[in-house]
Design a protein around this motif. Structure first.
Motif, PDB file in Angstrom:
ATOM      1  N   SER A  69      80.554   5.762  21.610  1.00 48.61           N
ATOM      2  CA  SER A  69      81.327   7.552  21.948  1.00 48.61           C
ATOM      3  C   SER A  69      81.133   7.205  22.805  1.00 48.61           C
ATOM      4  N   GLU A  70      81.403   8.664  22.945  1.00 47.09           N
ATOM      5  CA  GLU A  70      81.905   9.582  24.540  1.00 47.09           C
ATOM      6  C   GLU A  70      80.755   9.482  26.201  1.00 47.09           C
ATOM      7  N   ARG A  71      79.644   9.158  25.484  1.00 50.22           N
ATOM      8  CA  ARG A  71      79.028   9.119  26.256  1.00 50.22           C
ATOM      9  C   ARG A  71      78.095   7.649  26.528  1.00 50.22           C
ATOM     10  N   THR A  72      78.259   7.262  25.833  1.00 49.54           N
ATOM     11  CA  THR A  72      78.344   5.485  25.272  1.00 49.54           C
ATOM     12  C   THR A  72      77.276   4.437  27.346  1.00 49.54           C
ATOM     13  N   LEU A  73      78.124   5.082  28.090  1.00 46.06           N
ATOM     14  CA  LEU A  73      78.811   4.307  29.221  1.00 46.06           C
ATOM     15  C   LEU A  73      77.979   4.696  30.514  1.00 46.06           C
ATOM     16  N   LEU A  74      77.657   6.268  30.147  1.00 45.86           N
ATOM     17  CA  LEU A  74      77.415   7.266  31.333  1.00 45.86           C
ATOM     18  C   LEU A  74      75.880   6.603  31.712  1.00 45.86           C
ATOM     19  N   PRO A  75      75.689   6.870  33.194  1.00 55.64           N
ATOM     20  CA  PRO A  75      74.193   6.843  33.810  1.00 55.64           C
ATOM     21  C   PRO A  75      73.388   8.189  33.174  1.00 55.64           C
ATOM     22  N   ASN A  76      72.233   7.683  33.100  1.00 52.28           N
ATOM     23  CA  ASN A  76      71.845   9.155  33.051  1.00 52.28           C
ATOM     24  C   ASN A  76      71.034   9.636  35.022  1.00 52.28           C
ATOM     25  N   ASN A  77      70.885  11.001  34.389  1.00 47.38           N
ATOM     26  CA  ASN A  77      70.604  12.121  35.475  1.00 47.38           C
ATOM     27  C   ASN A  77      70.605  11.868  36.794  1.00 47.38           C
ATOM     28  N   ASN A  78      69.204  10.891  37.002  1.00 47.85           N
ATOM     29  CA  ASN A  78      68.603   9.599  37.510  1.00 47.85           C
ATOM     30  C   ASN A  78      69.098   8.698  38.430  1.00 47.85           C
ATOM     31  N   ALA A  79      70.361   8.397  38.071  1.00 50.61           N
ATOM     32  CA  ALA A  79      70.939   7.402  38.632  1.00 50.61           C
ATOM     33  C   ALA A  79      71.125   7.471  40.081  1.00 50.61           C
ATOM     34  N   ARG A  80      70.893   6.615  40.667  1.00 54.16           N
ATOM     35  CA  ARG A  80      71.396   6.347  42.471  1.00 54.16           C
ATOM     36  C   ARG A  80      73.166   6.253  42.014  1.00 54.16           C
ATOM     37  N   LEU A  81      73.940   7.067  43.056  1.00 50.79           N
ATOM     38  CA  LEU A  81      75.039   6.583  43.356  1.00 50.79           C
ATOM     39  C   LEU A  81      75.412   6.353  44.104  1.00 50.79           C
ATOM     40  N   GLY A  82      76.866   5.208  43.967  1.00 54.38           N
ATOM     41  CA  GLY A  82      77.100   5.181  45.206  1.00 54.38           C
ATOM     42  C   GLY A  82      78.294   5.471  45.502  1.00 54.38           C
ATOM     43  N   GLN A  83      78.025   4.697  46.620  1.00 58.08           N
ATOM     44  CA  GLN A  83      79.350   5.626  47.785  1.00 58.08           C
ATOM     45  C   GLN A  83      81.043   5.341  47.758  1.00 58.08           C
ATOM     46  N   THR A  84      81.127   4.277  47.449  1.00 62.57           N
ATOM     47  CA  THR A  84      82.693   4.599  47.696  1.00 62.57           C
ATOM     48  C   THR A  84      83.060   4.717  45.925  1.00 62.57           C
ATOM     49  N   THR A  85      84.211   5.641  45.829  1.00 61.89           N
ATOM     50  CA  THR A  85      85.352   6.057  45.589  1.00 61.89           C
ATOM     51  C   THR A  85      86.424   4.899  44.606  1.00 61.89           C
ATOM     52  N   PHE A  86      86.905   5.305  44.296  1.00 57.69           N
ATOM     53  CA  PHE A  86      88.112   4.036  43.331  1.00 57.69           C
ATOM     54  C   PHE A  86      89.368   3.801  44.486  1.00 57.69           C
ATOM     55  N   GLU A  87      89.632   5.236  44.389  1.00 56.95           N
ATOM     56  CA  GLU A  87      90.373   5.128  45.638  1.00 56.95           C
ATOM     57  C   GLU A  87      90.087   4.486  47.288  1.00 56.95           C
ATOM     58  N   THR A  88      89.743   4.859  47.257  1.00 59.65           N
ATOM     59  CA  THR A  88      88.700   4.133  48.750  1.00 59.65           C
ATOM     60  C   THR A  88      88.811   2.136  48.755  1.00 59.65           C
ATOM     61  N   TRP A  89      88.004   1.959  47.857  1.00 64.84           N
ATOM     62  CA  TRP A  89      87.928   0.639  47.111  1.00 64.84           C
ATOM     63  C   TRP A  89      89.718  -0.148  46.964  1.00 64.84           C
ATOM     64  N   LEU A  90      90.221   0.955  45.913  1.00 67.08           N
ATOM     65  CA  LEU A  90      91.067   0.272  46.183  1.00 67.08           C
ATOM     66  C   LEU A  90      92.414   0.003  47.345  1.00 67.08           C
ATOM     67  N   ASN A  91      92.189   0.867  48.751  1.00 68.83           N
ATOM     68  CA  ASN A  91      93.063   1.091  49.627  1.00 68.83           C
ATOM     69  C   ASN A  91      92.271  -0.958  50.334  1.00 68.83           C
ATOM     70  N   GLN A  92      90.996  -0.138  50.296  1.00 70.50           N
ATOM     71  CA  GLN A  92      90.561  -1.363  51.176  1.00 70.50           C
ATOM     72  C   GLN A  92      89.792  -2.584  51.077  1.00 70.50           C
ATOM     73  N   SER A  93      88.707  -2.991  49.601  1.00 76.07           N
ATOM     74  CA  SER A  93      88.196  -4.125  49.354  1.00 76.07           C
ATOM     75  C   SER A  93      88.921  -4.652  48.606  1.00 76.07           C
ATOM     76  N   ALA A  94      90.186  -4.016  47.767  1.00 75.25           N
ATOM     77  CA  ALA A  94      90.716  -5.198  45.955  1.00 75.25           C
ATOM     78  C   ALA A  94      92.026  -5.743  47.092  1.00 75.25           C
ATOM     79  N   PRO A  95      91.982  -5.068  48.181  1.00 76.17           N
ATOM     80  CA  PRO A  95      93.547  -5.805  48.708  1.00 76.17           C
ATOM     81  C   PRO A  95      92.599  -7.500  49.489  1.00 76.17           C
ATOM     82  N   ARG A  96      91.878  -7.150  50.208  1.00 73.55           N
ATOM     83  CA  ARG A  96      91.084  -7.869  50.298  1.00 73.55           C
ATOM     84  C   ARG A  96      90.543  -8.547  49.571  1.00 73.55           C
ATOM     85  N   ALA A  97      90.067  -8.582  48.634  1.00 78.21           N
ATOM     86  CA  ALA A  97      89.875  -9.219  47.611  1.00 78.21           C
ATOM     87  C   ALA A  97      90.737 -10.344  47.136  1.00 78.21           C
ATOM     88  N   ALA A  98      91.806  -9.406  46.516  1.00 83.95           N
ATOM     89  CA  ALA A  98      93.418 -10.062  46.560  1.00 83.95           C
ATOM     90  C   ALA A  98      93.521 -11.312  47.274  1.00 83.95           C
TER      91      ALA A  98
END
Ligand SMILES: NC(=O)c1ccc[n+]([C@@H]2O[C@H](COP(=O)([O-])OP(=O)(O)OC[C@H]3O[C@@H](n4cnc5c(N)ncnc54)[C@H](OP(=O)(O)O)[C@@H]3O)[C@@H](O)[C@H]2O)c1
Length: 252
Positions: free
Chosen positions: A223-252
């Protein structure tokens, strides 16, 4: 502190071992490659000798319903029993946000079984629930193929970089057992079908992604929210855009 990382050669395990070593911990990467097999018990007594903490970031080689259930039940039973014998004081395991809401899926029934064994054991524990890894988006497409196209529901999720997962698990590993669940997640919410489409475009993967309200995620209806964390979740800092530009090319 001697910390044994079961699955220490995997995506999260290898990053976790490096992070713990950078913090000055004696982190041991254990997996079949290094002679430690949680299914057979091979090497467990030796590697756990003198360990304070055991972190389980292993995964089943087969995701077939029966095989994955056998993997998590057998390996968790073996780990808990060898940990008790060795006097390990903290059992840490990596699982997935929403696991308890995904019992229609064979993979998640296996993770539920793993968590139940841990909770019922006498060893103090912490279970880390992480959201989907950015690195898993292509894998998500691979398991969601129907008639040559990727079918995914247009639901919310909050994925994160594997590097942030490893940092989150490392933080719990060096802390006291919480005897409960700690949730970790990415900094942004997306729609499942949309982000997988963006990932495939970035990979120049021609497969079409269809927003399909009836599509299942690993065999489970979302359903709409099944995969979402609760409000107390600790959040990582890496945005998708940053990961795509930095980590993804390295991993490839
Ligand atoms: N994918 C996601 O988005 C996601 C999200 C949240 C949580 N998780 C959880 O994260 C965990 C780790 O995932 P991952 O992607 O890092 O896994 P992975 O890269 O597939 O690595 C699996 C590890 O398990 C080890 N292993 C396999 N069979 C073993 C056995 N019999 N005994 C001991 N070790 C064994 C492998 O060792 P070898 O290298 O020797 O084969 C490898 O080190 C999983 O439990 C998963 O449920 C995943």
């Amino acid at each position: 502190m001697k910390i044994v990382v079961i699955g220490g050669t995997g995506l999260i395990g290898s990053k976790l071992v490096n992070k713990l070593r950078e913090q000055g911990q004696e982190a041991i990467a254990a997996s079949p490659n290094s002679g430690v097999n949680t299914l057979t018990g091979e090497g467990l007594a030796e590697v756990l000798q003198g360990a304070s903490v055991m972190v389980d970031v292993s995964n089943s080689p087969s995701w077939d319903d029966a095989a994955v259930l056998k993997f998590f039940e057998t390996s968790t039973r073996n780990l808990l029993s060898y940990e008790a014998a060795a006097g390990v004081k903290h059992h840490v395991a990596l699982s997935v946000v929403g696991t308890d809401r995904l019992s229609e899926s064979g993979y998640f029934r296996a993770k539920i079984a793993q968590e139940k064994l841990i909770k019922e054991s006498s060893i103090p524990y912490s279970i880390v629930h992480a959201t989907q890894f950015f690195e898993f988006l292509k894998g998500l497409a691979d398991i969601s193929i129907d008639g040559g196209k990727v079918h995914l529901p247009h639901v919310l999720f909050q994925p994160m970089a594997a590097d942030d997962v490893a940092s989150g698990v490392a933080r719990v590993t060096v802390g006291p057992p919480v005897n409960g669940i700690v949730e970790i997640a990415g900094p942004e919410q997306f729609r499942l079908d949309e982000l997988v489409r963006r990932r495939l475009v970035a990979l120049k993967d021609p497969r079409q992604v269809i927003a399909d309200p009836n599509a299942l995620y690993s065999g489970a209806k979302l359903s709409e929210r099944t995969l979402l964390p609760n409000n107390n979740a600790r959040l990582g800092q890496t945005t998708f855009e940053t990961w795509l530009n930095q980590s993804a090319p390295r991993a490839a």
